[in-house]
Design a protein around this motif. Structure first.
Motif, PDB file in Angstrom:
ATOM      1  N   ARG A  42       0.830  -1.206   0.000  1.00 31.75           N
ATOM      2  CA  ARG A  42       0.000   0.000   0.000  1.00 31.75           C
ATOM      3  C   ARG A  42       0.867   1.260   0.000  1.00 31.75           C
ATOM      4  O   ARG A  42       0.536   2.254  -0.648  1.00 31.75           O
ATOM      5  CB  ARG A  42      -0.951  -0.025   1.200  1.00 31.75           C
ATOM      6  CG  ARG A  42      -2.108  -1.017   1.051  1.00 31.75           C
ATOM      7  CD  ARG A  42      -3.160  -0.799   2.109  1.00 31.75           C
ATOM      8  NE  ARG A  42      -2.662  -1.147   3.442  1.00 31.75           N
ATOM      9  CZ  ARG A  42      -2.779  -2.346   4.001  1.00 31.75           C
ATOM     10  NH1 ARG A  42      -3.364  -3.333   3.314  1.00 31.75           N
ATOM     11  NH2 ARG A  42      -2.321  -2.580   5.211  1.00 31.75           N
ATOM     12  N   PHE A  43       1.975   1.200   0.730  1.00 30.94           N
ATOM     13  CA  PHE A  43       2.906   2.338   0.731  1.00 30.94           C
ATOM     14  C   PHE A  43       3.474   2.556  -0.680  1.00 30.94           C
ATOM     15  O   PHE A  43       3.527   3.684  -1.178  1.00 30.94           O
ATOM     16  CB  PHE A  43       4.043   2.078   1.725  1.00 30.94           C
ATOM     17  CG  PHE A  43       5.132   3.113   1.663  1.00 30.94           C
ATOM     18  CD1 PHE A  43       4.977   4.344   2.279  1.00 30.94           C
ATOM     19  CD2 PHE A  43       6.317   2.860   0.985  1.00 30.94           C
ATOM     20  CE1 PHE A  43       5.987   5.306   2.224  1.00 30.94           C
ATOM     21  CE2 PHE A  43       7.328   3.796   0.916  1.00 30.94           C
ATOM     22  CZ  PHE A  43       7.160   5.025   1.542  1.00 30.94           C
ATOM     23  N   GLY A  44       3.887   1.462  -1.323  1.00 33.01           N
ATOM     24  CA  GLY A  44       4.421   1.572  -2.679  1.00 33.01           C
ATOM     25  C   GLY A  44       3.396   2.088  -3.665  1.00 33.01           C
ATOM     26  O   GLY A  44       3.692   2.937  -4.501  1.00 33.01           O
ATOM     27  N   LEU A  45       2.160   1.560  -3.571  1.00 29.39           N
ATOM     28  CA  LEU A  45       1.112   2.033  -4.473  1.00 29.39           C
ATOM     29  C   LEU A  45       0.793   3.507  -4.236  1.00 29.39           C
ATOM     30  O   LEU A  45       0.542   4.265  -5.178  1.00 29.39           O
ATOM     31  CB  LEU A  45      -0.159   1.198  -4.273  1.00 29.39           C
ATOM     32  CG  LEU A  45      -0.176  -0.190  -4.905  1.00 29.39           C
ATOM     33  CD1 LEU A  45      -1.470  -0.916  -4.552  1.00 29.39           C
ATOM     34  CD2 LEU A  45      -0.037  -0.090  -6.425  1.00 29.39           C
ATOM     35  N   GLY A  46       0.797   3.915  -2.977  1.00 29.25           N
ATOM     36  CA  GLY A  46       0.526   5.319  -2.661  1.00 29.25           C
ATOM     37  C   GLY A  46       1.564   6.249  -3.274  1.00 29.25           C
ATOM     38  O   GLY A  46       1.225   7.277  -3.870  1.00 29.25           O
ATOM     39  N   THR A  47       2.833   5.862  -3.136  1.00 37.39           N
ATOM     40  CA  THR A  47       3.886   6.700  -3.714  1.00 37.39           C
ATOM     41  C   THR A  47       3.818   6.680  -5.241  1.00 37.39           C
ATOM     42  O   THR A  47       4.081   7.698  -5.895  1.00 37.39           O
ATOM     43  CB  THR A  47       5.274   6.220  -3.263  1.00 37.39           C
ATOM     44  OG1 THR A  47       5.466   4.848  -3.647  1.00 37.39           O
ATOM     45  CG2 THR A  47       5.435   6.346  -1.761  1.00 37.39           C
ATOM     46  N   THR A  48       3.446   5.544  -5.815  1.00 35.59           N
ATOM     47  CA  THR A  48       3.306   5.455  -7.273  1.00 35.59           C
ATOM     48  C   THR A  48       2.185   6.345  -7.770  1.00 35.59           C
ATOM     49  O   THR A  48       2.348   7.099  -8.738  1.00 35.59           O
ATOM     50  CB  THR A  48       3.040   4.001  -7.696  1.00 35.59           C
ATOM     51  OG1 THR A  48       4.131   3.182  -7.294  1.00 35.59           O
ATOM     52  CG2 THR A  48       2.857   3.902  -9.207  1.00 35.59           C
ATOM     53  N   LEU A  49       1.030   6.272  -7.117  1.00 36.59           N
ATOM     54  CA  LEU A  49      -0.104   7.104  -7.521  1.00 36.59           C
ATOM     55  C   LEU A  49       0.219   8.584  -7.347  1.00 36.59           C
ATOM     56  O   LEU A  49      -0.193   9.416  -8.167  1.00 36.59           O
ATOM     57  CB  LEU A  49      -1.347   6.723  -6.715  1.00 36.59           C
ATOM     58  CG  LEU A  49      -1.912   5.324  -6.995  1.00 36.59           C
ATOM     59  CD1 LEU A  49      -3.065   5.006  -6.045  1.00 36.59           C
ATOM     60  CD2 LEU A  49      -2.373   5.207  -8.452  1.00 36.59           C
ATOM     61  N   ALA A  50       0.939   8.914  -6.278  1.00 34.55           N
ATOM     62  CA  ALA A  50       1.331  10.317  -6.069  1.00 34.55           C
ATOM     63  C   ALA A  50       2.240  10.798  -7.198  1.00 34.55           C
ATOM     64  O   ALA A  50       2.110  11.923  -7.683  1.00 34.55           O
ATOM     65  CB  ALA A  50       2.030  10.464  -4.721  1.00 34.55           C
ATOM     66  N   LEU A  51       3.161   9.927  -7.634  1.00 29.65           N
ATOM     67  CA  LEU A  51       4.054  10.290  -8.728  1.00 29.65           C
ATOM     68  C   LEU A  51       3.277  10.471 -10.022  1.00 29.65           C
ATOM     69  O   LEU A  51       3.512  11.420 -10.769  1.00 29.65           O
ATOM     70  CB  LEU A  51       5.122   9.210  -8.902  1.00 29.65           C
ATOM     71  CG  LEU A  51       6.142   9.457 -10.032  1.00 29.65           C
ATOM     72  CD1 LEU A  51       6.923  10.741  -9.774  1.00 29.65           C
ATOM     73  CD2 LEU A  51       7.088   8.265 -10.165  1.00 29.65           C
TER      74      LEU A  51
END
Length: 455
Positions: free
Chosen positions: A51-60
């Motif tokens: 979830r942390f990785g997906l959050g940072t990906t979506l933010a990017l």
């Protein structure tokens, strides 16, 4: 684990006994790690990390979409973001964060692959692709952070912190000085003197070339106008050996820098401020900013760019004296690719041609260097360019104006530049008519609107 669970979630609960299935699963995890970082962990590993990785990906992705929108609808904002030293440090920190995040997610993806369960022939390829993609993504982000910090240092060393100023009569007028601090000179002397006037809306530019040997030049109101009310060098009166236009900088810097006590505080020098006053007096234009280019330091910048392409129009000597004795070599007519040493010699060569030819060669070199500043060249050699550029360029243009001027320059490139040269026979430098000169400048900078034809 039940058969239903394994069927419903083959990524998290695969049939470990099937090498074909595990190999296919491994390839999917590697590809997903690149396309949607964090998704392999959500599907097959630590969901919290996923979830942390997906959050940072979506933010990017959201950031990229916003920047793309700004690029198409508010390009000046993008230029301003990437031309601010503080913002660049923030960008560098963000890129380093993503570089580290991609390394962590990639290594965890390798763990989730479970190599021992995949086909032996595929293991090396899976590992090699994962590592290559990790190095590519993280390395690119880390290199971007490096470029951002280097650019921030360059901007801080060249451009001042200060407020934006509005155009005057719809124009931005900038004094361009090509300085020559040769070993045979006491201080720097500007040999190339120009004023560029740019329309603040259309980007239309007028380049006004001022001969360095102009005499009796008037000043705009200020200390030099008080000292030389009838013009600089009138009746052969000045504080240096030669009373001509480009001697003003040297005189003020060496003899009377106290005439402009606030120059350093405003990101300038007394000599530059005196040149600003005389350029205003000659042209009749108010000058908001200056740019000083040290021709002697140009050599390093040109080498950092990989050289420049120049079309030589007439034979020019390298070295030698006034009688052309001791010439080391000649620049022959035609297209030539020059390194820094030869390019600066070409621009500064004094013998065999006139001073006006020399002025033209210096502007030709400056134009050639600007053409070398394409994105590919700059990114590939940015460190050397930034290091050399910080030694070559001095200006009082504030960082807050950079985004606007970059956007304006993109418009200027699409429109032919109008050149106004104050050279014989139009202007006699020894006996110039400054009323005529100002009329020429006004006609070029403020051309009359075309009269609609009567129907």
């Amino acid at each position: 684990m039940t058969a239903l669970t394994a069927t419903a979630s083959p990524m998290r609960y695969p049939d470990a006994g099937s090498r074909t299935l595990m190999t296919r699963r491994a390839w999917w995890l590697v590809v997903l790690n690149v396309l949607i970082p964090g998704s392999p962990q959500v599907l097959a590993g630590n969901r919290r990390l996923g979830r942390f990785g997906l959050g940072t990906t979506l933010a990017l992705w959201a950031l990229v979409v916003v920047l793309a929108g700004l690029w198409f609808f508010a390009r000046t904002v993008v230029y301003s973001i990437f031309s601010n030293s503080i913002t660049l440090w923030v960008i560098a920190a963000v890129l380093l964060f993503y570089a580290v995040t991609w390394v962590i997610l990639s290594l965890d993806t390798l763990r989730l692959v479970r190599f021992v369960r995949t086909a032996p022939s595929a293991r090396a390829w899976i590992a090699a692709l994962t590592v290559a993609l990790m190095v590519g993504l993280s390395g690119s982000a880390a290199y971007g952070a490096y470029l951002a910090t280097t650019a921030s240092g360059f901007l801080s060393s060249v451009f001042q912190a200060g407020p934006s100023v509005p155009p005057i009569d719809g124009k931005y007028n900038i004094l361009l000085l090509g300085g020559d601090a040769g070993p045979d000179r006491d201080g720097l002397r500007p040999d190339s003197i120009s004023v560029v006037s740019v329309d603040a809306n259309t980007g239309r530019a007028v380049m006004i070339g001022l001969p360095r040997d102009l005499e009796n030049a008037p000043f705009s109101p200020g200390p030099m106008a008080d000292k030389y009310p009838q013009g600089y060098g009138y009746d052969d009166t000045c504080d240096v050996d030669v009373c001509q236009l480009n001697s003003i900088y040297t005189e003020v810097e060496l003899k009377s820098p106290d005439m402009y006590p606030d120059a350093a505080k405003n990101g300038s020098q007394p000599g530059i401020e005196a040149m600003r006053d005389v350029a205003e007096g000659i042209t009749g234009l108010p000058i908001q900013y200056y740019v000083l280019i040290d021709m002697q330091g140009f050599s390093d910048l040109i080498d950092a760019l990989g050289g420049v392409d120049i079309t030589v129009t007439e034979r020019v000597p390298l070295g030698g004296d006034e009688d052309l004795n001791g010439v080391a070599e000649w620049f022959e007519p035609g297209k030539q690719h020059m390194d820094g040493y030869h390019a600066t010699w070409y621009a500064r060569s004094r013998h065999g041609t006139s001073d006006y030819d020399r002025m033209a060669r210096q502007r030709q070199l400056q134009d050639a260097v600007l053409k070398q500043f394409n994105p590919t060249n700059v990114l590939a050699k940015f460190q050397g360019i930034a290091a050399a550029g910080a030694q070559v360029v001095k200006t009082d243009i504030p960082q807050s104006m950079l985004g606007y001027f970059v956007d304006l320059a993109s418009k200027t490139k699409e429109i032919p530049v109008t050149n106004v040269e104050m050279v014989p026979p139009t202007v006699d430098p020894t006996d110039p008519d400054y009323g005529v000169i100002q009329a020429m400048v006004k006609a070029a900078v403020f051309p009359p609107s075309p009269t609609p034809s009567a129907e």
